[in-house]
Design a protein around this motif. Structure first.
Motif, PDB file in Angstrom:
ATOM      1  N   GLU A 120       0.843  -1.189   0.000  1.00  0.00           N
ATOM      2  CA  GLU A 120       0.000   0.000   0.000  1.00  0.00           C
ATOM      3  C   GLU A 120       0.881   1.243   0.000  1.00  0.00           C
ATOM      4  O   GLU A 120       1.773   1.386   0.820  1.00  0.00           O
ATOM      5  N   GLY A 121       0.633   2.111  -0.921  1.00  0.00           N
ATOM      6  CA  GLY A 121       1.420   3.341  -1.011  1.00  0.00           C
ATOM      7  C   GLY A 121       2.536   3.274  -2.039  1.00  0.00           C
ATOM      8  O   GLY A 121       3.208   4.266  -2.289  1.00  0.00           O
ATOM      9  N   CYS A 122       2.730   2.133  -2.644  1.00  0.00           N
ATOM     10  CA  CYS A 122       3.843   2.050  -3.595  1.00  0.00           C
ATOM     11  C   CYS A 122       3.426   2.648  -4.924  1.00  0.00           C
ATOM     12  O   CYS A 122       2.255   2.715  -5.277  1.00  0.00           O
ATOM     13  N   SER A 123       4.422   3.090  -5.642  1.00  0.00           N
ATOM     14  CA  SER A 123       4.156   3.662  -6.953  1.00  0.00           C
ATOM     15  C   SER A 123       4.232   2.533  -7.983  1.00  0.00           C
ATOM     16  O   SER A 123       5.055   1.634  -7.859  1.00  0.00           O
ATOM     17  N   VAL A 124       3.329   2.530  -8.938  1.00  0.00           N
ATOM     18  CA  VAL A 124       3.290   1.467  -9.948  1.00  0.00           C
ATOM     19  C   VAL A 124       3.138   2.073 -11.336  1.00  0.00           C
ATOM     20  O   VAL A 124       2.740   3.231 -11.487  1.00  0.00           O
ATOM     21  N   LEU A 125       3.455   1.245 -12.325  1.00  0.00           N
ATOM     22  CA  LEU A 125       3.219   1.637 -13.710  1.00  0.00           C
ATOM     23  C   LEU A 125       2.188   0.657 -14.264  1.00  0.00           C
ATOM     24  O   LEU A 125       2.386  -0.552 -14.222  1.00  0.00           O
ATOM     25  N   LEU A 126       1.072   1.188 -14.713  1.00  0.00           N
ATOM     26  CA  LEU A 126       0.007   0.329 -15.236  1.00  0.00           C
ATOM     27  C   LEU A 126       0.050   0.344 -16.756  1.00  0.00           C
ATOM     28  O   LEU A 126       0.025   1.405 -17.374  1.00  0.00           O
ATOM     29  N   ASP A 127       0.126  -0.848 -17.314  1.00  0.00           N
ATOM     30  CA  ASP A 127       0.233  -1.009 -18.760  1.00  0.00           C
ATOM     31  C   ASP A 127      -1.098  -1.579 -19.250  1.00  0.00           C
ATOM     32  O   ASP A 127      -1.415  -2.749 -19.010  1.00  0.00           O
ATOM     33  N   ILE A 128      -1.885  -0.740 -19.907  1.00  0.00           N
ATOM     34  CA  ILE A 128      -3.210  -1.166 -20.337  1.00  0.00           C
ATOM     35  C   ILE A 128      -3.166  -1.615 -21.780  1.00  0.00           C
ATOM     36  O   ILE A 128      -2.690  -0.868 -22.643  1.00  0.00           O
ATOM     37  N   ASN A 129      -3.640  -2.852 -21.998  1.00  0.00           N
ATOM     38  CA  ASN A 129      -3.688  -3.415 -23.355  1.00  0.00           C
ATOM     39  C   ASN A 129      -2.340  -3.404 -24.051  1.00  0.00           C
ATOM     40  O   ASN A 129      -2.186  -2.837 -25.138  1.00  0.00           O
ATOM     41  N   ASP A 130      -1.388  -4.051 -23.374  1.00  0.00           N
ATOM     42  CA  ASP A 130      -0.112  -4.336 -24.019  1.00  0.00           C
ATOM     43  C   ASP A 130       0.583  -3.115 -24.611  1.00  0.00           C
ATOM     44  O   ASP A 130       0.953  -3.105 -25.783  1.00  0.00           O
ATOM     45  N   GLY A 131       0.733  -2.087 -23.794  1.00  0.00           N
ATOM     46  CA  GLY A 131       1.488  -0.925 -24.225  1.00  0.00           C
ATOM     47  C   GLY A 131       0.680   0.162 -24.905  1.00  0.00           C
ATOM     48  O   GLY A 131       1.210   1.218 -25.223  1.00  0.00           O
ATOM     49  N   ASP A 132      -0.635  -0.080 -25.101  1.00  0.00           N
ATOM     50  CA  ASP A 132      -1.454   0.959 -25.733  1.00  0.00           C
ATOM     51  C   ASP A 132      -1.530   2.204 -24.872  1.00  0.00           C
ATOM     52  O   ASP A 132      -1.569   3.321 -25.367  1.00  0.00           O
ATOM     53  N   ARG A 133      -1.596   1.975 -23.581  1.00  0.00           N
ATOM     54  CA  ARG A 133      -1.737   3.108 -22.667  1.00  0.00           C
ATOM     55  C   ARG A 133      -0.912   2.839 -21.411  1.00  0.00           C
ATOM     56  O   ARG A 133      -0.952   1.744 -20.862  1.00  0.00           O
ATOM     57  N   LEU A 134      -0.132   3.829 -20.996  1.00  0.00           N
ATOM     58  CA  LEU A 134       0.719   3.669 -19.814  1.00  0.00           C
ATOM     59  C   LEU A 134       0.364   4.733 -18.795  1.00  0.00           C
ATOM     60  O   LEU A 134       0.257   5.911 -19.133  1.00  0.00           O
ATOM     61  N   VAL A 135       0.156   4.311 -17.552  1.00  0.00           N
ATOM     62  CA  VAL A 135      -0.267   5.238 -16.507  1.00  0.00           C
ATOM     63  C   VAL A 135       0.552   5.015 -15.247  1.00  0.00           C
ATOM     64  O   VAL A 135       0.672   3.887 -14.778  1.00  0.00           O
ATOM     65  N   PHE A 136       1.100   6.083 -14.685  1.00  0.00           N
ATOM     66  CA  PHE A 136       1.741   5.960 -13.375  1.00  0.00           C
ATOM     67  C   PHE A 136       0.668   6.130 -12.316  1.00  0.00           C
ATOM     68  O   PHE A 136      -0.200   6.977 -12.437  1.00  0.00           O
ATOM     69  N   SER A 137       0.757   5.341 -11.256  1.00  0.00           N
ATOM     70  CA  SER A 137      -0.235   5.503 -10.201  1.00  0.00           C
ATOM     71  C   SER A 137       0.378   5.137  -8.863  1.00  0.00           C
ATOM     72  O   SER A 137       1.488   4.609  -8.809  1.00  0.00           O
ATOM     73  N   ARG A 138      -0.338   5.453  -7.805  1.00  0.00           N
ATOM     74  CA  ARG A 138       0.098   5.039  -6.475  1.00  0.00           C
ATOM     75  C   ARG A 138      -1.019   4.204  -5.886  1.00  0.00           C
ATOM     76  O   ARG A 138      -2.173   4.601  -5.918  1.00  0.00           O
ATOM     77  N   LEU A 139      -0.696   3.011  -5.396  1.00  0.00           N
ATOM     78  CA  LEU A 139      -1.729   2.102  -4.900  1.00  0.00           C
ATOM     79  C   LEU A 139      -2.146   2.476  -3.493  1.00  0.00           C
ATOM     80  O   LEU A 139      -1.445   2.216  -2.523  1.00  0.00           O
TER      81      LEU A 139
END
Lengths: 442, 309
Positions: A19-38
Motif C-alpha cells: 500500500e502506497g507504492c508507486s506502480v506503472l500500469l500497462d493497459i492493453n499491451d502498451g497501448d496506454r501507460l499510466v503511473f499511479s500510487r496504490l
C-alpha cells in the motif's frame, strides 16, 4: 553482514506491491501507460468507468488483471496463468501453414458484424465474460472465415482490447519510467531515450560506494536512475543557480529510506565556499530559503501536476503521511560537503538543456576527482561540440567523444519478422571523456 | 576497479601505487592496461617510461618518457577495460553492454547468470552493476578461456563478485543449485533456444532474460521458444554514431595561427551576429558524423518470466 541481508531483502520485497507504492500500469499491451500510487482510494479509468486499484495491492509485479463483469458491477480481477494460455500467441508449436486466403473480396462497408451494441450490453447483463463476448462477435461476423490467419489474429486482439481490456502491473524502474516518459511526455525528460540514459550511466561509471555529481534538469529521471544503480554512496543533485531543480520523478522509483537519504542536494556556491567566508553565510541562507521554498514548490507541484499528468492518481496529504513515502533530496550535510571538497566526486553527469554547457562543465570539473569520467547529455549538437573543443584546447580531458545512440525495435513473429513500423529517430547526444590532471599543477 | 565497501571509495584512491592496474592512454584509440611494478618499464613509440616515475603520481597524470614523449595514466573502469582487454572471443562493446544492463534492470544486490563468459567484457560491467552485495555466475564451456577470464577478474579486482564455472550450458542447462534465485539471465550462445527452459527455472517470477544473437534466424527460434514461459518479448538493435569536431578559423586571419587543428580556409564565412565584433580572430566550431560506424553487432532479445501461481 547485516547490510547484506537488508539489501537482499529490499531487492526481494520490491517484487510484490504494497500500500502506497508507486506502480506503472500497462493497459492493453502498451497501448496506454499510466503511473499511479496504490492506495485505498486510487482508481484507474478504462473506457468510461473508474476501477478501484485495491485488488492490485499485495500482488507480484508482472501480474495481469482483466476487467470482470459480475453481479456487483465490473472490477479488475487477477488473471491466473492457466487463463492466459488461451491467448493465440502462446501457441509454441506454430507451424507455418500455406495461406490460401487473401483480402480481394473484402469490402469495408461496416455491415459485417450482426451483433449490435445493445446485443452486447445484453450479453454482459447475462454475465458473459469478456472472452465469451469476443467469441460471440467472431461467430456473428460474416467476413471472419474469409480472413487470412494473421488477419483473424489481429481481429481477435482488437476485440479483446475493447471488450476484455487487460491491465499489467509493472514495476517502476529506470527503464520503464524512462520509456513511459519518452513515449508520453518526452519534452519533460529532454528527449532522453532509454538507450541514451543507459549510456550515461555506463560512461560515467555509475557504481556503488561512489560520489556522483549530477546536474539534472530532466525532472529527476537522471537522479533516480543513478541512485537506483548505485544502491549506496551519494548522488549529489546540484543546482547552479538560486533554487533547486524539480525532482518529482524520483518519487516514482519506490526508493526506501536508505537510498532516499543518499540523494542529496547542494548548490554550487555551497560547494565552492570556504570556511569562515562571509559569502558562505549568504550561500547557506540562499540555499536554506531555496530549500524551504522548494518544499512548498514541491507540494504545489504535487497538486497542480494532475492537469499535465492527468493519468496520475496522486494521494492526499493524509494518505501521504499514512503511507510514509520516504522523501529524497535533503540538503547535503556540511560533513558530506567537506568530504567532497577534500576528495572530489568520482564522476559527473549533466543533463541541463537550459544551462550553457561549456560554462557549466568548466565550473564543475575542478570538483571531480582524479581520472574521473564524465558524461554530458544534450538535445543539441552544437553546445557539445563547443564544449568538446574547449576541453581539448584547454587540455582538461582525454578520451573525448560525442556519440549519438541509435535504437531500433523488431517485430519477431513467424513469417512476420521485420523492423517495427514506428521508430524513434532521435534520442539525444552525449559528450563523454575522462578528466586529467592539469600538467601545470602536477 | 570497484569500491566494494564505503571505506575504499573510488574518489579516495588518488595516487598510483606499486601493483596497481593503470590504463596507459596514448590516443583515444590507443590504450593499454599495465600493472605498475617498481623496476619495470613501459615502452612505446614515444620512448621508454619507468614505472618508478609513476608511483605516487595521481591517476589522470601526464607522464613523460626518456624522449620527452608522454602518455596519460588513467584509473581503470569497466568501459576502459572493454577497450583494452585481450580478445579471446568477439566481445560486446559499451553500446550493447549499457543497454543490456539497463533493460535487464540490474541493480546492486542482484544475482545474474551469464553464458558464455567469452573474454569477460560484459561480465566486468555486470560485476559493477551488482556489487557489492550481488553476484555474477558466469559459465563457459572452454576451460582455458574460463581460466583466462578468472585471471582478468583478479587483475581488475572484481573477482569477489564473480564466479566462473566451466560448464556446457547448451547441453546441460544451468546448475540446479541456482534454481529460482536469478534476477537476470544473459545468453550469448550459438543456440540459445536450447537453454530457454533451464533459464526459466533459474529466474524469479517477473525477472528478466536477454539473448544476444548476430543472426535473425537465431532470434526467430529464440522468440518461439520464449513464448511458452515468457512475456514482454522485445527485440532491438543498438548502435552508436560518433561525431568529429573541428575549428575553422575565419579566412581573413590567413597565416595567423599555429594550432594543428586549423583548417586551410576554403570559403568565405559569414560571421554570426552574436560573435565578438571587437575580436580580430573569429572561428566556427563545426561537428559532423564520423564516416565510419559499426553497422551491426547482434540483436538483443529481452523477455520477462511470466508470473505463475
Amino acid at each position: 553482514m547485516s547490510g547484506n541481508q537488508s539489501n537482499v531483502d529490499s531487492v526481494q520485497s520490491r517484487r510484490v506491491t504494497w500500500e502506497g507504492c508507486s506502480v506503472l500500469l500497462d493497459i492493453n499491451d502498451g497501448d496506454r501507460l499510466v503511473f499511479s500510487r496504490l492506495t485505498e482510494n486510487s482508481t484507474l479509468k478504462i473506457g468510461k468507468k473508474n476501477y478501484s486499484l485495491r485488488p492490485l495491492i499485495g500482488c507480484p509485479f508482472g501480474s495481469l488483471f482483466q476487467v470482470e463483469y459480475g453481479a456487483e458491477g465490473s472490477k479488475l480481477s487477477r488473471l491466473l496463468r492457466s487463463a492466459e494460455v488461451s491467448n493465440i500467441e502462446d501457441n509454441g508449436d506454430y507451424q507455418p501453414v500455406e495461406e490460401h486466403r487473401d483480402n480481394r473480396e473484402l469490402v469495408d462497408n461496416n455491415k459485417a458484424q450482426s451483433l449490435s451494441g445493445e446485443d452486447i450490453e445484453e450479453l454482459r447483463r447475462q454475465g458473459a465474460t469478456g472472452d465469451e463476448i469476443i467469441e460471440a462477435l467472431i461467430a456473428n461476423s460474416a467476413t471472419f472465415e474469409k480472413k487470412t490467419a494473421f488477419s483473424q489474429e489481429k481481429y481477435r486482439l482488437k476485440k479483446q482490447k475493447k471488450y476484455a481490456p487487460r491491465v499489467l502491473l509493472r514495476r517502476p524502474v529506470a527503464r520503464s519510467i524512462c520509456e513511459t516518459y519518452f513515449t508520453k511526455y518526452p519534452a519533460r525528460i529532454g528527449f532522453m531515450r532509454v538507450d541514451t540514459l543507459s549510456l550515461l550511466l555506463s560512461m560515467a561509471n555509475v557504481a556503488a560506494n561512489s560520489d556522483i555529481l549530477v546536474v539534472d534538469m530532466v525532472g529527476g529521471l537522471l537522479t533516480g536512475a543513478v541512485a537506483e544503480r548505485m544502491g549506496s554512496g551519494y548522488v549529489c543533485n546540484m543546482y547552479l543557480e538560486s533554487s533547486p531543480y524539480p525532482m518529482d520523478i524520483v518519487r516514482m522509483f519506490n526508493f526506501g529510506d536508505e537510498i532516499c537519504k543518499r540523494i542529496v542536494r547542494t548548490s554550487l556556491s555551497d560547494l565552492c565556499s570556504v570556511q569562515n567566508d562571509p559569502s558562505e553565510q549568504m550561500g547557506h541562507d540562499v540555499s536554506a530559503t531555496a530549500n524551504s521554498s522548494n518544499e512548498q514548490m514541491c507540494s504545489h507541484e504535487t497538486l497542480t501536476e494532475p492537469s499535465g499528468m492527468e493519468e496520475i492518481a496522486l494521494p492526499s496529504e493524509n494518505e501521504v503521511s499514512k503511507c510514509k513515502i520516504p522523501k529524497a533530496g535533503d540538503k547535503a550535510s556540511q560533513e558530506t560537503i567537506d568530504l567532497w571538497k577534500a576528495n572530489g566526486f568520482s564522476s559527473l553527469i549533466v543533463a541541463a538543456p537550459e544551462l550553457d554547457t561549456w560554462n557549466t562543465v568548466k565550473d564543475l570539473m575542478p570538483h571531480l576527482s582524479h581520472s574521473a569520467p564524465f558524461a554530458i547529455y544534450h538535445q543539441y549538437l552544437q553546445p557539445l561540440a563547443t564544449c568538446m573543443h574547449r576541453l581539448q584546447s584547454e587540455k582538461m580531458a582525454v578520451g573525448l567523444q560525442i556519440s549519438e545512440p541509435w535504437l531500433r525495435e523488431y517485430q519477431v513473429l513467424p513469417s512476420r519478422t521485420h523492423p517495427c513500423m514506428q521508430m524513434s529517430a532521435f534520442g539525444g547526444y552525449i559528450l563523454s571523456g575522462v578528466k586529467i590532471c592539469n600538467p601545470e599543477s602536477a | 576497479m570497484l569500491a566494494l565497501d564505503p571505506s575504499k571509495k573510488l574518489s579516495f584512491n588518488k595516487t598510483i601505487a606499486d601493483g596497481d592496474l593503470v590504463i596507459v592512454y596514448e590516443r583515444h584509440d590507443t590504450m593499454k592496461a599495465v600493472n605498475v611494478s617498481e623496476g619495470s618499464v613501459f615502452q612505446n613509440r614515444f620512448g621508454v617510461f619507468k614505472h618508478s616515475d609513476w608511483v605516487g603520481r595521481p591517476f589522470g597524470s601526464k607522464v613523460y618518457s626518456n624522449k620527452s614523449g608522454y602518455v596519460y595514466l588513467l584509473a581503470p573502469s569497466p568501459e576502459l577495460w572493454t577497450l583494452v582487454l585481450s580478445h579471446r572471443t568477439q566481445i560486446l562493446y559499451i553500446t550493447d553492454i549499457s543497454f543490456v544492463i539497463m533493460y535487464l534492470e540490474i541493480v546492486p544486490g542482484c544475482l545474474v547468470l551469464e553464458s558464455g563468459t567469452g573474454s569477460g567484457s560484459l561480465t566486468t560491467s555486470l560485476a559493477r552493476a551488482v556489487a557489492p552485495t550481488g553476484h555474477v555466475y558466469t559459465f563457459d564451456f572452454h576451460e582455458q578461456r574460463a581460466a583466462s577470464a578468472r585471471e582478468d577478474f583478479e587483475r581488475t579486482g572484481v573477482s569477489s563478485v564473480v564466479t566462473v564455472g566451466v560448464r556446457d550450458i547448451q547441453g546441460k542447462g544451468f546448475p540446479d543449485e541456482l534454481c529460482g534465485m536469478a534476477d537476470a539471465v544473459f545468453l550469448d550462445l550459438p543456440q540459445p533456444w536450447l537453454v530457454i527452459v533451464s533459464a526459466a527455472k533459474m529466474l524469479k517470477p517477473d525477472a528478466t532474460l536477454c539473448s544476444f544473437s548476430p543472426c535473425i534466424e537465431q532470434v526467430q527460434r529464440s522468440c518461439e521458444a520464449l513464448r511458452m514461459n515468457f512475456t514482454d518479448i522485445r527485440t532491438f538493435d543498438v548502435l552508436l554514431r560518433a561525431y568529429e569536431v573541428r575549428e575553422v578559423k575565419n579566412d581573413s586571419m590567413q597565416g595567423h595561427g599555429g594550432s594543428p587543428s586549423q583548417q586551410p580556409p576554403c570559403k568565405r564565412r559569414q560571421t554570426s551576429e552574436g560573435s565578438n565584433k571587437q575580436e580580430s580572430i573569429s572561428s566556427t566550431i563545426m561537428a559532423r558524423p564520423s564516416a565510419e560506424a559499426k553497422g551491426h553487432t547482434g540483436y538483443l532479445t529481452f523477455a520477462r518470466l511470466k508470473c505463475s501461481e
